[in-house]
Design an enzyme around this catalytic site. Sequence first.
Site, short mmCIF file in Angstrom:
data_model
loop_
_atom_site.label_atom_id
_atom_site.label_comp_id
_atom_site.label_asym_id
_atom_site.label_seq_id
_atom_site.Cartn_x
_atom_site.Cartn_y
_atom_site.Cartn_z
CG HIS A 264 42.93 42.72 50.44
ND1 HIS A 264 42.00 41.94 51.04
CD2 HIS A 264 42.64 42.69 49.12
CE1 HIS A 264 41.18 41.44 50.12
NE2 HIS A 264 41.55 41.88 48.95
CB SER B 181 46.92 49.89 46.28
OG SER B 181 46.00 50.50 47.16
CG HIS C 196 41.44 46.49 42.23
ND1 HIS C 196 42.31 46.81 43.26
CD2 HIS C 196 41.20 45.17 42.33
CE1 HIS C 196 42.58 45.72 43.94
NE2 HIS C 196 41.93 44.71 43.40
CD GLN D 172 36.71 40.96 48.82
OE1 GLN D 172 37.08 41.51 49.85
NE2 GLN D 172 37.23 41.23 47.65
CD GLU E 134 46.71 40.48 44.26
OE1 GLU E 134 46.56 40.27 43.06
OE2 GLU E 134 45.92 40.08 45.13
CG ASP F 121 42.68 33.82 41.82
OD1 ASP F 121 43.29 34.22 40.82
OD2 ASP F 121 42.51 34.52 42.84
CG ASN G 194 55.90 46.37 41.47
OD1 ASN G 194 54.71 46.20 41.35
ND2 ASN G 194 56.68 46.62 40.43
CD GLU H 232 35.72 42.05 44.23
OE1 GLU H 232 36.39 42.16 45.27
OE2 GLU H 232 35.79 42.89 43.30
CG HIS I 214 40.78 51.15 49.49
ND1 HIS I 214 42.00 51.10 48.87
CD2 HIS I 214 40.36 52.42 49.41
CE1 HIS I 214 42.29 52.32 48.41
NE2 HIS I 214 41.32 53.14 48.73
CE LYS J 191 49.67 39.56 41.25
NZ LYS J 191 48.41 39.17 40.63
#
Lengths: 740, 233
Positions: A94, A538, A47, A239, A92, A267, A498, A311, A96, A90
Amino acid sequence: MSDPIVNIESAKELGLLPEEFEKIQQILGRVPNYTELSIFSVMWSEHAAYKNSITLLKTLPKKGKHILAEAGAENAGLVDIGDGLACAFKIESHNHPCAVEPFQGAATGVGGINRDIFTMGARPIAQMNSLRFGKLDNERTKWLMEGVVDGISSYGNSFGVPVVGGEVFFDESFQQNPLVNAMSAGIVKADKMISAVSKGVGNPVYIVGSSTGKDGIHGATFASADLTEDSANDIPSVQVGDPFQEKLLLEATLELNETDAIVGMQDMGAAGIICSTSEMSESGNSGMRVELSDVPLRQDNMVPWEILLSESQERMLVVVHKGKEKIVEDIFDKWDLNCKIIGEVIPEDKLEFLWHGELVAEVPASELVLGGGAPIYQRESKEPAYFEQYKKFNINDVKEPEDYKQVLKELVVNPNIASKKWVIEQYDTMVRTNNMNTNLPSDAGVVNVKGTNKALAFTLDCNPRYVHANPEEGTAIAVAEAARNIVCSGGEPSAISNCLNFGNPYNPEVYWQFSGAIKGMSKACIKFDTPVTGGNVSFYNQTQIDNKIEPVYPTPTISMMGILEDKNNITTLAFQNEGDKIYLIGKSENDIASSEYLFSIHGVKESPVPRFNLDYEYKIQNSIKNIIKSKLVESVHDVSDGGLIITLLESAMYNNLGFNITSDKNIRKDAFLFGESQSRVVVSVSAQNEAKFTELLNNEGIDYSELGAVTNGEIKVDNDLFGSVTEYKTEFDTAIEKRL
Amino acid sequence: MKFGVLIFPGSNCDHDMVYTLKNILKQEVIELWHKDSDLQNVDAIAIPGGFSFGDYLRSGAIARYSPIMESVIEFANNGGFVFGICNGFQILCETGLLPGALLHNDNQKFICKNVFLKADNNTTSFTKYIEPNKALKIPIAHGEGKYFADEETISELKNNNQILFRYCDENANVSNEVNPNGSVDNIAGICNKNKNVYGMMPHPERAADKTTGNIDGLQILESMIKSIEKQNK
């Protein structure tokens, strides 16, 4: 409580390979302690380190004269949009977290991606998301979908950034492993970008925002392992989000960016404090000394490695020019946020972590990060047997339907085709009053840039079935479709980000899919001059089908940004007037491969990718740009999932109009109506502009054909009445809700 | 006119309100921070939408205790003009400046979409100068927008012409089918008895910029400005 013993076994438990454990000992010249081992395990996880993907990712086109921050350089890519402004965007994954805790998984996905944008000093102005679930008639799918949508809605609406588009797709391939990809885009003055860098010996290092708790520890490691039925035990790795804190952090960050106090900022997402301290230090060729007992904590009894790896959301690391501390503290005090000095910049390539003054970990920053010491692997690649098998598909083996109306009725309520209204209406799509599609739908999400003549266009695209059938061509199609959507709404494609969702990279067939996707993306991005500005990978997404673990369909989601130099060029997909002529630009093909029609109506899953030629696509798109600039058309809508007749229906429904068309006798009627061959666009033209329109196309030598005309609501194909638009609209709008 | 737009932590329609009043309606606008108590001689107060203090409790329940709200309550009790949109309406109900409460939508979900509104009467500042009997297309975006009050209060609202708008269809027909959230009598907005405090759930400021393709909301805001200016003369 003492730390666990460090040996090869504990290293394995943290997800490290024996050779990686060996390498750590070489780097340190000693056996690491447990805190240090934990540090390496998260920083060298898939990751954070992209260790199985980076070699191929580096082959993607990254450069362009309008690219201000290249892929990997900052938290998100940055694109010059003129007028002294830049757009950071961007996407991303999530996946899992959403598989085990859909609400918080999705909520923190939204939080994380927005933080990537505003940590650069950009104010988020638009977001999108791409969701993939298993079959909708499954109870677990319903639970996952309701939770994910609720999570995005709760977090995003409170944070206050409009959702301007996205995708929702259902296929059994995603039954246990949903894909949740979130995109955010923001605007910053081109010369005010905040860099993710730490430098200047003696400069103070602040942690700001939420307190640190035990949530999300080892989240990066969790995201870097196969998802199994035991994954629910990993719920503590998920989280918990607090959109209110995020909103405060946004406003405080942007206010801070108006001052000259910041050296750099990043961040805290995956791998928490250890990730931001190491990446910022490495980027500035410096080190840091950090006192972990100064970190504001949410709970007692946290030990150093937990603090480093936590996290917890809504936190930032800020390096400040010495002497400007008060400026920073006053701003965060105004917004009632934590703002605490936890360390300082040191000259050596070294991260020193202390606990009440005592050194608990000492590691070189450069050895932890991607591009530094993090391991890089090339995995074995093997073409799966299905690839050649799928090519044997022959359209003549598929029987043409007897009742076309019935097929259309079934397709309209197919969850992959039906309106996603049930989802979209739970998102605030209008906050910031910049969404130009609220009353004028178009193929891409068009966002007004207030104070300029410009608008930005955004889209997310990927058909996983196409990519599965042929990773290279399927991914090229995803890029082409994204560009087509931008072009059809009046924009010029600019850049992509992507989100590459694949199975386990140690499976050679998965790696073959991955490398094919990268090839296809490269060639298409070069063709459309849309460099890759970043994104994420991922891996380890898989699902159990018929007692067999199968990787999910490979899904390289393409998030494209485009620019409308003149916002008045926004072009709707909706038919405008009865009597307008309907034309098809491009050509119909005798092709039903990988179509929703073939999948759902005939149950045929083994067929190649739909017909596609990159050069031809490019030519069609250029022609669409010219037609739009010449103001010759009333509506423009590309042909995609469901085929031509679904495109026509979507164009018709918005204003309750219909259409009367004639099919092409040279190809099968099902291919004409439901085929998904690429590079086709439906436009409507007023009688007044028709001559000029055909003249332009003739001059350009572009394929086109007249399909028919817009009606007052009747739907007719070859003089056969298919019903009225209102019947279809009601079914189309309510299909998903009815199944939940 | 000089408007003061309140900014609470978690307000997220504050920029939209300022933009609409200042850039589109050409009014003077200042921002008023929740921790302050000086209203700086404004002519009217606008409370924007959003999730003040995160709204983890009841929407608006925390915001009402802000220092600025004490000044706003005093201002309103002295006849000052105050209006709240969405979360602003919720806050005004929490303070008691407006009667009733906003409950969770009937479907228990957040709803964001265009709806149509019909003015109930033409005696209020919000409705005085709008096209009569026209259905205005205005967006809603809320999770807690179901207006509720006891029967006695509702009949008082009716008798005093305090109901501003009701949810209707595009032809201005009011019916259950077009009630998006379950509000009593399709009520979308109300004012107080003295007609100086206003609240509505739909967002007129989201239908004010022509680039959004819909400026029906301008009619409401222009009616408001014209009414206040006339009163102040």
